[in-house]
Design an enzyme around this catalytic site. Structure first.
Site, PDB file in Angstrom:
ATOM      1  N   ASP A   1      -4.795  -4.644   5.766  1.00  0.00           N
ATOM      2  CA  ASP A   1      -5.044  -5.489   4.599  1.00  0.00           C
ATOM      3  C   ASP A   1      -3.888  -6.472   4.418  1.00  0.00           C
ATOM      4  O   ASP A   1      -2.724  -6.116   4.535  1.00  0.00           O
ATOM      5  CB  ASP A   1      -5.184  -4.610   3.357  1.00  0.00           C
TER       6      ASP A   1
ATOM      7  N   HIS B   1      -2.850  -0.790  -3.262  1.00  0.00           N
ATOM      8  CA  HIS B   1      -4.014   0.091  -3.158  1.00  0.00           C
ATOM      9  C   HIS B   1      -3.847   1.252  -4.133  1.00  0.00           C
ATOM     10  O   HIS B   1      -2.857   1.982  -4.074  1.00  0.00           O
ATOM     11  CB  HIS B   1      -4.148   0.617  -1.734  1.00  0.00           C
TER      12      HIS B   1
ATOM     13  N   SER C   1       0.864  -1.179   0.000  1.00  0.00           N
ATOM     14  CA  SER C   1       0.000   0.000   0.000  1.00  0.00           C
ATOM     15  C   SER C   1       0.900   1.229   0.000  1.00  0.00           C
ATOM     16  O   SER C   1       1.860   1.288  -0.760  1.00  0.00           O
ATOM     17  CB  SER C   1      -0.939  -0.041   1.206  1.00  0.00           C
TER      18      SER C   1
END
Length: 847
Positions: free
Chosen positions: A144, A52, A25
């Site tokens: 995540d 992401h 991310s």
């Protein structure tokens, strides 16, 4: 909470390529580049990258990663087949999964801000590749990837995490380390080497055996026992070696002695080893023929036997992530439907106690959410009845979830669940040595009611406990609990940790004649206790039963409804109140209280029992002992002083009744006020809960958008660096040509120039933006401004030979400035020195 379901992962379906999932991310571009830069061109692995991204912007990740690796880097498309030695990148606004060796793209099911694309990828890798799956979590905010790594770890795959101290945003690595079983932790650039080492042959399996592997194994188990308080010495050595070899490969070690030294220096490795041993693989309706037989033959017999209003009690030992417990609940629901149709009355409800030693597995089981593979395992009818869609998978319906109680439990050390109608212990005993199997099977027999059912795995048998169990179908490993009586003293109750056996021996055959290591003193003490000690229970100050000695069924009985092991609830009606008073008196006065000749029934016409309540040596515990019940008869003398106190007791009873009536009226009034206050508080709580959920959602959305902006900012920064480098290259190129070049915008104002121009036009950096007509020049070219405007208006090329005030000649070329999009953004004027050519031409003419 029995021991976890220690099952070896099922071998995955053959696959042509092994897939490595990379999740990142914010701050993830640099570690992605470092990881892929270390990949050799012939690793044989395929790499799937999920980061992401802002779904409203075009992603630059594919282009950026091409610079750091010689492997082809491709943006994923739906149905694209995975190929070795290639990198596949998720496109913006999509969920990426792997199924059957192909990439699958689906629109996100969660709103922006709540999406977990890394978890989705890793879960699909675990389902598709099993023990061949590999997941890597790199820098990023949030959590995540943690659930996805848990799925990979439980499937037997490899899990890798960037060390948090090397990550720009360490939240994702820290969450993974805290909640998932992580095999390898290292800097991003070192993870690939550690991964390739772990994919090689496990260390310690070659011909050069360590000098004393048994001693090293003992040392490892001892430290594991001290760290986790769970004794694994009763596991088969072959099982333990197989799991430890895997950790050896992860760390690149060559012997058990080296690994023993590692766990001594790094106690956190013990947690990873413990989770490795607890890996369990299960599924819904595993061995369907067994569940069909349980539904069609066994469950109807159990339902017919249970009295109306009583629960059917079941225990699933080693439930792993809960699939088998929910399967049992579904089988009961289907059998209950058939029972109602057959008898015309409601079927008894089922209470399933599902337990496992792994806290991670219990957490997954309690959540009750599973991947899309559930649809294939349960079929469309059960899927519609017992599950609800959730994300890209399914969640167990509330009606099914309420029937199962999950708890962490060690079947070796913790007391078992009792008064059971069904006990399922599948594929757990095969990992225990023979001595532990001989100890557990009588314990299972004691836990079951006569006529209860024991369900074992396909490779397990009841062995020497054949007198306790009668086969229903030997092939399906279903057994009835026989009516053969078994005293509690004959069962080895696991109420406290047993001293570890310092030696490891090979498993002994399951033989009842195997000699016992119990001393003669212990045997004699057990025999005396069974023959002469009264039946008794050990309780705490609240009356909760902690330990049972002997047979107490004549004095205590389970109450209807939810299971409650409390003596105030279980005591027979005739002795319930006196025992409560005596327990309170023993607690206050710290002395033994004798209760002679208490009637077991309220009428007192059948039997009487003597009860002694005494404080136990340990503070806060009490022993309640029962002398064998004796029949009451009219000729039997009553305890001294009993007749004399009857009248006083009657008077006291009437007084107590009046007080109880007054207290009941006050209680009803208070209950009404409390009910109103409770309703108001519940309403306020609902409002606060709603506001909290909105704030949580907003926070998660903001965090996700922040991650996307961080990713985009990093990509743009990389682009800026590239543009700055390209600008420097262009500037150096122009200067190296030694050609005077002037760039003007649409208003003929100076935008850029090269160094040689300053010899013709008096320019410096501060002149950027000045009109061309304001500049002083040595050129004899008054029409320069007009020609430039003409070129800008007509887009025609202009070329003239011009002299300077110092006698030089220049070729002046004026051309339109075109962008890559073919837009006119000014003019470019070049000045080429042709003085030498003109002088040569003049000499030729004169000659």
């Amino acid at each position: 909470m029995p021991l976890p379901l220690h099952r070896d992962p099922a071998p995955p379906a053959p696959a042509s390529v092994r897939v490595v999932g990379l999740g990142a991310s914010a701050g993830g571009l640099a570690p992605l580049e470092a990881f892929l830069a270390a990949v050799p061109p012939d690793s044989g692995l395929a790499f799937v990258v999920v980061q992401h991204m802002d779904p409203t912007r075009k992603a630059l990740l594919t282009e950026l990663l091409r610079r750091c690796t010689a492997m082809p880097v491709t943006e994923a498309t739906d149905g694209l087949r995975l190929q070795p030695d290639q990198v596949f990148v998720i496109p913006p606004g999509q969920d990426l999964t792997v199924t059957g060796g192909h990439l699958r793209l689906n629109p996100p099911t969660q709103p922006r801000g709540l999406r977990l694309p890394i978890d989705h990828l890793f879960a699909s890798l675990a389902a598709d590749g099993g023990a061949r799956s590999i997941g890597v979590v790199l820098s990023g905010m949030g959590s995540d990837g943690t659930l996805g790594l848990q799925a990979i770890h439980e499937a037997g795959g490899l899990t890798l995490v960037q060390s948090p101290e090397t990550a720009r945003y360490p939240a994702m690595p820290q969450n993974a380390l805290a909640h998932a079983g992580v095999d390898i932790v290292a800097a991003a650039g070192e993870l690939l080497a550690r991964l390739l080492a772990a994919l090689g042959e496990p260390a310690g399996t070659g011909s050069a055996a360590p000098p004393d592997p048994a001693a090293s194994l003992d040392a490892i188990l001892q430290r594991l026992r001290e760290h986790t308080r769970h004794d694994l010495s009763d596991y088969k050595p072959s099982t333990l070696r197989r799991r430890i070899d895997r950790r050896l490969a992860v760390h690149g070690l060559s012997s058990l002695a080296a690994y023993a030294d590692l766990v001594r220096r790094n106690p956190s490795e013990l947690d990873l080893l413990f989770q490795e041993v607890l890996i369990g693989v299960t599924q819904f309706f595993r061995d369907p023929e067994v569940w069909d037989e349980l539904r069609d033959q066994v469950m109807p017999a159990l339902l017919d036997r249970v009295p109306p209003g009583q629960l059917l009690r079941a225990w699933v030992a080693g439930c792993s992530t809960g699939e088998e417990a929910y399967t049992l609940a579904m089988v009961h629901a289907e059998a209950a439907d058939a029972f109602t149709q057959r008898t015309g009355r409601p079927a008894p409800l089922l209470q399933v106690f599902a337990s496992d030693l792994s806290p991670t597995a219990i957490t997954v089981a309690r959540r009750g959410q599973y991947g899309p593979r559930v649809a294939e395992e349960v079929g469309p009818q059960r899927l519609q009845r017992f599950f609800r869609p959730a994300g890209d998978g399914y969640r167990v319906a509330p009606s099914l979830r309420d029937r199962v109680l999950f708890a962490r439990h060690d079947v070796i050390l913790d007391p078992p669940f009792t008064r059971l109608d069904l006990l399922s212990c599948r594929n757990l005993l095969i990992y225990f040595n023979a001595a532990l199997q001989r100890r557990l099977l009588p314990l299972f027999g004691y836990s079951l009611r006569p006529g209860g059912v024991l369900l074992l795995g396909s490779s397990e048998t009841v062995g020497p406990a054949q007198n306790l169990f009668t086969p229903i179908n030997p092939r399906s490993r279903l057994y009835w609990r026989s009516s053969h009586t078994q005293s509690a003293g004959a069962v080895d109750f696991p109420v406290s940790p047993r001293p570890a056996d310092p030696t490891h021996t090979e498993d002994l055959p399951l033989s009842a004649s195997s000699p016992s290591s119990t001393s003669l003193q212990t045997l004699a003490e057990q025999a005396l206790l069974q023959a002469f000690a009264p039946a008794a229970v050990l309780v705490n100050e609240q009356g909760d039963v902690l330990y049972v000695h002997g047979s107490v069924g004549a004095y205590l009985e389970p109450a209807a409804g939810k299971a409650n092991w409390n003596i105030h609830v279980m005591a027979r009606p005739g002795i319930r109140t006196p025992v409560a008073v005596a327990l309170r008196q023993a607690r206050v006065e710290s002395r033994a209280v004798q209760l002679p000749d208490l009637p077991l029934d309220p009428g007192g016409a059948d039997t009487a029992v003597g009860v002694t309540v005494a404080p136990a040596p340990q503070a806060g515990l009490f022993i309640v002992a029962f002398r064998p019940a004796l029949p009451l008869s009219p000729d039997r003398p009553v305890a001294a002083g009993r007749d004399a106190t009857d009248e006083a007791l009657r008077a006291e009873l009437l007084c107590c009744k009046d007080e109880m009536a007054a207290l009941r009226r006050e209680m009803l009034a208070s209950a009404e006020e409390l009910q109103a206050a409770n309703e108001a508080l519940q309403s306020t709580n609902e409002e606060l809960q709603s506001a909290n959920e909105e704030l949580t959602t907003s926070k998660e959305e903001s965090q996700s958008m922040n991650e996307e902006l961080q990713t985009l900012n990093q990509e743009l920064q990389t682009k800026l660096d590239d543009l700055a480098l390209a600008h420097s290259d262009m500037q150096n190129l122009l200067n190296s040509t030694d050609i005077a070049t002037l760039f003007l915008d649409n208003d003929l104002q100076v935008r850029r120039f090269t160094e040689p121009v300053t010899r013709l036009i008096h320019l410096r950096e501060s002149d950027i933006g000045r009109p061309l007509s304001d500049l002083a020049t040595t050129l004899n070219y008054p029409e320069l401004d007009a020609d430039a405007r003409q070129t800008l208006r007509t887009l025609t090329f202009t070329e003239k030979e011009i002299t300077t005030s110092d006698g030089h000649w220049y070729m002046v070329r004026i051309k339109p400035y075109r962008t890559l999009a073919d837009l006119i953004q000014g003019v470019v004027i070049t000045f080429i020195d042709i003085t030498a050519a003109k002088e040569l031409e003049s000499r030729l003419r004169q000659g």
